[in-house]
Design an enzyme around this catalytic site. Structure first.
Site, PDB file in Angstrom:
ATOM      1  N   SER A 663      -6.505 -36.858  43.233  1.00 33.48           N
ATOM      2  CA  SER A 663      -7.445 -37.720  42.527  1.00 33.48           C
ATOM      3  C   SER A 663      -6.791 -38.401  41.335  1.00 33.48           C
ATOM      4  O   SER A 663      -7.395 -39.225  40.661  1.00 33.48           O
ATOM      5  CB  SER A 663      -8.673 -36.936  42.103  1.00 33.48           C
ATOM      6  OG  SER A 663      -8.357 -36.092  41.035  1.00 33.48           O
ATOM      7  N   LYS A 706     -16.105 -34.057  35.892  1.00 34.78           N
ATOM      8  CA  LYS A 706     -15.167 -35.042  35.340  1.00 34.78           C
ATOM      9  C   LYS A 706     -15.875 -35.990  34.388  1.00 34.78           C
ATOM     10  O   LYS A 706     -15.374 -36.308  33.306  1.00 34.78           O
ATOM     11  CB  LYS A 706     -14.531 -35.844  36.478  1.00 34.78           C
ATOM     12  CG  LYS A 706     -13.482 -35.050  37.240  1.00 34.78           C
ATOM     13  CD  LYS A 706     -12.952 -35.868  38.396  1.00 34.78           C
ATOM     14  CE  LYS A 706     -11.862 -35.121  39.127  1.00 34.78           C
ATOM     15  NZ  LYS A 706     -11.452 -35.825  40.338  1.00 34.78           N
TER      16      LYS A 706
END
Ligand code: ADP
Length: 759
Positions: A663, A706
């Protein structure tokens, strides 16, 4: 003449025989009257009276006459001589026409010999019958026998000879020969009866001994108990164990195993090493709860209140727990699906486990699996090992003191397998409803029923949990708290608890909201509230000193007092978000500790085209770096030389271990483009996404964590993969309000939007 069919019954000439009146009526279909003449014929096979026909009978029979029909329900018949059946013809059911010829016995037995034989048999019978319960009553009766025929006819019901053998006796014409045959049968009868009788007597003797022994033991037990009650201080270990085993409610298997150990304990001296081991074993076994608890119906409203009492927020999780309780109520079960709570530390996973126990009115026990590498940690050591111990599961059951606790298995993601077997597969057995009713801990060596235990597991990440184990559980995510959640948790729970435990009352201390907010943003950096709790504890401890020193003064803590009271500097959230250079970009990472922001730094140094990667980068992240380099090279063919004449250095400074390398792909690519173009990227812009070689951005995991980390760190704009837009529903509104969230399909979208690539 009435035909009287008989089977397996012995009839001989010149004897008295008795029939029950009812039987007589049934087989002859006649009312018996005194003086009626009868013909006994023996059936070849047992046949129902109405099915009898001409072929059913043996050809030799006996004639007789009814001498008495008494009112006790008996018919007495005196037989006279034998006959041969010449003809027989069935007229109707149970009615026959027949013609007979008289058969005379050959009278070759003199009366002296007969008397002698009769006496011999009488003696044999009397000898064994003396010791039987019926012997005394039968004595006169037996004494009264005068002919051999009468004797065997009377004994007939007890003889173990067949119907055919009985008929053979009737066939014999010679009385001397018949006498021999009778003698043989009678002696045989008395011998077998004798043997049976002896065996029965011996058995009885054994039983008597056993009963006596049991009676003595009971007496002893009783007396011992009396003594123990008088002097409880003198009760021996062994006696105490005996009592504990008695009272434990153990099942059959467990009791046997415990008694085996107890017997060995009795043989060992107090000082032998075995003694201690056996004692510990028995102590363990008798401390376990062996009795089942009845399932209790739980009031859902009340359960909800209990969950709300201890925990702020967590609405979805609480709802799921209430559902589980409802199902358990309906199914009258004490356990159900196994919940796996996944989330960063301090998000309330373990403590809500305790609340579940409270809501269910059940005992709570926590078993930590962190660092378990050995199968024996779960399943116990065999007792042959020195220092053998039960496994953690059974140890937990013992601690709970019941058979149906709520057991929180903490940190299932920290199980690791080693050469000492696979603890995960042992755990699988614990959690499998098909198997866990007979879970056998090696130390105990007998099965224990775990089926009523309600298991709740916790983990920071699912990545390291073996697939089969994961399949057994239902994953529930704890994504962490927003700043305003944390404020409420601090105000409603953490601060009051901290104050109470330090003995501080409301009129001694005031902590205004801005101060708490400053602790949250300046002195902690976490998804959960564990750090916050620690800070508040420290704060209260420090305040306690002030309160002690000057009485009656209420302390109000202001944000600027915190550094001193907490004895620490505010945490700098990584790099200042104002300074930056080309080649540096802010990324978002998800780690087992929750979400985090990280700064990816890239730099060219003079060299020969090597790539150097430093920082906490997993192998996957290295691959992402290679992909990013290739994308950038193909995007800027004119900058090829830059890569050839220099070494490229990529660094991820923050110490955390990123779990999801890919990611960072979008961040790496952006950083490299920034580097080659020499254009800066605003550090308040964060991004996350996997990138393919063609520059397509694909979905990532851990989005809520996140984004919370981004909001915490004060980022403003976040680029996420277009595919992840749908996951925004799981992100708290507060976080979404704080950030500008943009979905992207291609990495070039990000580059263009940030003006490092020409549109
Ligand atoms: P975890 O098991 O997820 O690491 P814990 O259950 O140990 O976290 O929680 C740490 C502390 O935070 C505990 O004291 C707990 O009571 C508190 N806590 C966590 N979440 C909440 C919440 N939603 N409301 C109140 N207190 C909470």
């Amino acid at each position: 003449m009435i035909l009287l069919p008989i089977y397996n019954t012995l009839i001989l000439p010149n004897t008295r025989v008795y029939f029950q009146t009812e039987d007589f009526k049934e087989v002859t279909n006649h009312e018996p009257t005194q003086g009626s003449r009868v013909l006994f014929l023996m059936e070849k096979e047992k046949t129902a009276p109405e099915d009898l026909d001409e072929n059913s009978f043996y050809p030799i029979g006996v004639r007789g006459e009814i001498t008495e029909v008494n009112d006790q329900g008996y018919v007495a018949i005196q037989t006279n001589n034998r006959v041969r059946l010449n003809d027989i013809y069935k007229v109707a059911d149970q009615t026959f026409d027949f013609s007979l010829t008289r058969l005379n016995d050959i009278d070759d037995l003199d009366s002296a010999t007969e008397a002698q034989k009769v006496e011999g048999i009488k003696e044999a019978i009397l000898e064994f019958s003396e010791n039987t319960p019926w012997g005394r009553d039968a004595k006169n009766f037996i004494q009264g026998f005068d002919s051999l025929e009468q004797m065997i006819v009377t004994a007939s019901p007890w003889l173990t000879i067949t119907n055919e053998e009985r008929y053979h006796l009737l066939e014999i014409d010679s009385r001397a020969k018949r006498a021999e045959a009778i003698e043989k049968i009678m002696y045989e009868f008395s011998e077998t009866a004798q043997v049976q009788n002896d065996a029965a007597r011996a058995q009885q003797e054994d039983y008597r001994k056993l009963y006596k022994e049991q009676a003595i033991k009971k007496q002893l037990d009783y007396l011992q108990k009396e003594l123990d009650d008088m002097h409880p201080e003198n009760v021996t270990d062994i006696r105490r164990m005996e009592m504990r085993i008695e009272e434990s409610g153990m099942n059959e298997d467990a009791r046997k195993e415990a008694e085996k150990a107890l017997n060995r304990l009795k043989q060992e001296g107090n000082n032998s090493p075995e003694y201690g081991m056996l004692y510990d074993y028995l102590d363990f076994m008798t401390s376990l709860a062996w009795r089942k608890e009845a399932p209790e119906k739980i009031d859902l409203k009340e359960a909800e209140a209990v969950l709300d009492r201890e925990h702020f927020g967590l609405e979805k999780i609480k709802r799921r727990i209430i559902q589980q309780i409802a199902v358990m109520n309906l199914k009258k079960q004490q356990s159900g699906s196994i919940l796996l709570f996944v989330g960063a530390p301090g998000t309330g996973k373990t403590s809500i486990g305790k609340s579940i126990a409270d809501a269910l009115h059940r005992k709570y026990v926590r078993v930590s699996l962190g660092g378990v590498r050995d199968e024996a940690d779960i399943r116990g050591h065999r007792r042959t090992y020195i220092g053998a111990m039960p496994g953690r599961i059974m140890d937990g059951i013992k601690k709970s003191g019941v058979s149906n606790p709520v057991m929180v298995l903490d940190e299932v993601d920290k199980l690791s397998s080693s050469y000492n077997g696979d603890p995960a597969s042992a755990l699988l057995e614990v959690l499998d409803p098909e198997q866990n009713s007979t879970f056998t801990d090696h130390y105990m060596n007998v099965p224990y029923d775990l089926s009523d235990v309600l298991f709740v597991c916790t983990a920071n990440t699912m990545d390291t949990i073996p697939e089969p184990l994961l399949d057994r559980m239902e994953v529930i995510r704890f994504s962490g708290y927003t700043a305003s959640d944390k404020l409420q948790i601090a105000k409603q729970h953490l601060l009051p608890k901290a104050m109470e435990s330090m003995g501080i009352t409301k009129d001694m201390l005031e902590v205004p909201d801005p101060t708490i907010e400053e602790i949250i943003s300046g002195y902690t950096m976490e998804s959960g509230v564990r750090g916050l709790k620690n800070r508040l504890d420290t704060l209260c401890r420090s305040v306690a000193v002030h309160v002690e020193q000057d009485d009656d003064k209420k302390v109000t803590v202001l944000p600027e007092d915190l550094s001193e009271l907490l004895d620490m500097q505010p945490i700098r959230h990584g790099r200042k978000l104002t300074e930056t250079k080309p080649g540096i970009v802010t990324g978002l990472a998800w780690t087992s500790a929750g979400g985090e922001i990280l700064f990816i730094e890239t730099l060219f140094t003079k060299g020969q085209g090597k790539t150097i990667i430093t920082g906490q980068l997993g192998d996957v992240m290295k691959e992402s770096a290679q992909i990013a380099i290739s994308i950038v090279k193909s995007m800027f063919p004119e900058k090829e030389e830059l890569f050839e004449e220099n070494d490229l250095h990529i660094h991820v400074p923050e110490g955390a271990v990123p779990k999801d390398g890919p990611s960072a792909g979008i961040t790496l690519t952006t950083a490299l483009v920034s580097l080659v173009t020499g254009k800066k990227v605003d550090p308040t812009v964060g991004m996350t996404g996997e990138v393919s070689l063609r520059g397509v951005v694909t979905a990532i995991g851990g989005l809520p964590e996140k984004l919370m980390a981004a909001a915490r760190a004060g980022l403003k704009t976040i680029y996420i993969p277009e595919e992840n837009i749908r996951d925004l529903k799981d992100v708290p509104q507060e976080v979404k309000n704080q950030l500008q969230i943009i979905g992207v399909k291609e990495v070039s979208d990000v580059l263009k939007a940030n003006n490092i690539l020409d549109a």
